[in-house]
Design an enzyme around this catalytic site. Structure first.
Site, PDB file in Angstrom:
ATOM      1  N   TYR A  42      -4.500 -45.254   7.817  1.00  0.00           N
ATOM      2  CA  TYR A  42      -5.851 -45.015   7.300  1.00  0.00           C
ATOM      3  C   TYR A  42      -6.625 -44.147   8.285  1.00  0.00           C
ATOM      4  O   TYR A  42      -6.598 -44.399   9.488  1.00  0.00           O
ATOM      5  CB  TYR A  42      -6.604 -46.340   7.104  1.00  0.00           C
ATOM      6  CG  TYR A  42      -6.788 -46.650   5.639  1.00  0.00           C
ATOM      7  CD1 TYR A  42      -7.521 -45.782   4.828  1.00  0.00           C
ATOM      8  CD2 TYR A  42      -6.219 -47.770   5.058  1.00  0.00           C
ATOM      9  CE1 TYR A  42      -7.681 -46.032   3.481  1.00  0.00           C
ATOM     10  CE2 TYR A  42      -6.375 -48.032   3.708  1.00  0.00           C
ATOM     11  CZ  TYR A  42      -7.108 -47.159   2.921  1.00  0.00           C
ATOM     12  OH  TYR A  42      -7.262 -47.403   1.595  1.00  0.00           O
ATOM     13  N   GLU A  44     -10.066 -42.585   7.459  1.00  0.00           N
ATOM     14  CA  GLU A  44     -11.335 -42.116   6.861  1.00  0.00           C
ATOM     15  C   GLU A  44     -12.197 -41.429   7.920  1.00  0.00           C
ATOM     16  O   GLU A  44     -12.310 -41.911   9.044  1.00  0.00           O
ATOM     17  CB  GLU A  44     -12.097 -43.294   6.252  1.00  0.00           C
ATOM     18  CG  GLU A  44     -11.502 -43.716   4.922  1.00  0.00           C
ATOM     19  CD  GLU A  44     -12.175 -44.931   4.316  1.00  0.00           C
ATOM     20  OE1 GLU A  44     -13.154 -45.439   4.886  1.00  0.00           O
ATOM     21  OE2 GLU A  44     -11.693 -45.367   3.256  1.00  0.00           O
ATOM     22  N   LYS A 220       1.695 -24.881  -5.468  1.00  0.00           N
ATOM     23  CA  LYS A 220       2.161 -23.848  -6.403  1.00  0.00           C
ATOM     24  C   LYS A 220       2.898 -22.747  -5.630  1.00  0.00           C
ATOM     25  O   LYS A 220       3.938 -23.004  -5.050  1.00  0.00           O
ATOM     26  CB  LYS A 220       0.980 -23.344  -7.226  1.00  0.00           C
ATOM     27  CG  LYS A 220       0.335 -24.463  -8.061  1.00  0.00           C
ATOM     28  CD  LYS A 220      -0.756 -23.964  -8.969  1.00  0.00           C
ATOM     29  CE  LYS A 220      -1.305 -25.052  -9.864  1.00  0.00           C
ATOM     30  NZ  LYS A 220      -2.455 -25.780  -9.284  1.00  0.00           N
TER      31      LYS A 220
END
Ligand code: DSN
Length: 386
Positions: A42, A44, A220
């Protein structure tokens, strides 16, 4: 069961000819980063300012990935801020709109039906509900008519203009979009999701320095993991501290913990995109697309705008007595994977439109060249003209 299905999907991907222009095959190193224990962490916040501890390594990692973004797109940290945390292009676009014009702001973009994207304000997307969107279309010939865009901008007076597309086979003129934005004192955002790899590889003009904000997915043509980045000017005359504002909208505004395994995989893809072999790859993607479009046209297919400058093309299949859905299904049965797509001024609906969209990023990664494209075009003719 899940392991079995993964194996089956790996086999499917190896067996088919994948012409979906937004798909690609990532390297083993990108896959390894995605499957790494970084998924356990984690983090954040941003490097040096986290809500959890134990972040000394991921702090270095995120800073390094951002540094790579500056290098890939040849831009300076003195002018631009970079955010590598968006989970997807949709979040990246939403955060950019909120950060630049606020909820309810006026935005001008290309309509989805003419090659834009759902998140460019389509009415079924939340972007179409949270902002006041107006759309420009391509001309009857399939090309963007920049004078028409300028006329609509003068009338609508948007605060932000979106350029960038998912089904536009021609080069984008970012300088012209900048001039149009300046003529109405609007900000300019370029969503380069489809062409980011072509820009990194030097075969499509760069949106820098013209755009105030650039968003892109990384899966992509850039051949990275499923994720997105936002690059924005530190400040513009319209918005002070633009990139700081966007950062706060990404987290805590829209997201929680960043996916550090994805960010690591992006970093690996960016390192790959700076190798000379990637330039060669990008050149071949375009050469293959041109070869495929030219041969399909020679075989009698109707190609929107008569060809392509980038990695994709749109084919109107209705002259064959088929719909896009029927054509896509027939091709799938024969091992060629495409997607059905609206064509400009389509009289049919998105679920069963008049066209199919083909692209060459994935087959080029597999090492295919122009000669293979000619064979694929002939195979497509054989399948669709039965
Ligand atoms: N759905 C992607 C594409 O195929 O173009 C864009 O988000």
């Amino acid at each position: 069961m899940i392991k079995k299905l993964i194996k089956k999907e790996i086999a499917r991907q190896k067996k088919v000819i994948n012409l979906i222009p937004s798909e690609n095959y990532v390297s083993k190193d990108v896959l390894a980063a995605l499957g790494s224990p970084l998924t356990n962490k984690y983090a954040e916040g941003k490097s040096g300012q986290r809500y959890y501890f134990g972040n000394e390594i991921v702090d270095q990692l995120e800073s390094e990935v951002k540094r790579l973004v500056y290098k890939v797109f040849k831009i300076s940290a003195k002018r631009y801020g970079v955010n590598v945390q968006p989970y997807s292009g949709s979040i990246a676009n939403l955060a950019s709109y909120i950060g630049s014009v606020g909820l309810g702001g006026k935005i001008l973009a290309m309509s989805l039906e003419h090659g834009g994207h759902l998140t460019h304000g389509h009415h079924v997307s939340m972007t179409g509900k949270l902002f006041k969107f107006r759309h420009y279309e391509v001309g009857r010939d399939g090309w963007i008519d920049y004078d028409e865009v300028a006329r609509i901008a003068k009338k609508f007076k948007p605060q932000l203009i979106v350029c960038g597309a998912t089904a536009y086979p021609r080069k984008l003129d970012f300088k012209k979009f900048r001039q149009i934005a300046d003529s109405v004192n609007a900000l300019l955002i370029a969503d380069i999701s489809h062409i980011a790899g072509l820009i990194a590889g030097g075969v499509h003009p760069s949106p820098f320095p013209y755009a105030d904000i650039v968003t892109t997915t990384t899966q992509k043509t850039l051949r990275g993991p499923r994720g997105a980045i936002i690059i924005s000017k530190l400040s513009t005359p319209q918005v002070n501290n633009l990139s700081d504002i966007i950062d706060k909208i990404v987290f805590p505004g829209l997201q929680g913990g960043p996916q550090m395994h994805t960010i690591a995989a992006m970093g690996v893809a960016f390192e790959e995109a700076m190798k000379p072999s990637f330039k060669k790859y990008a050149r071949q993607v375009v050469a293959n697309a041109k070869a495929l479009a030219t041969e399909l046209e020679r075989l009698g297919f109707k190609i929107i705008t008569g060809g392509t400058d980038n990695h994709l093309m749109l084919v109107d299949v209705t002259p064959l007595g088929l719909t896009g859905k029927e054509a896509g299904e027939r091709l799938e049965r024969a091992g060629i994977i495409v997607n059905k797509n609206m064509i400009p001024y389509d009289i049919r609906k998105p679920w069963d439109p008049s066209g199919i969209r083909l692209g060459t990023p994935a087959v080029t990664t597999q090492g295919m060249k122009e000669g293979d494209m000619i064979k694929i075009a002939r195979k497509i003719k054989h399948i669709l003209l039965k």
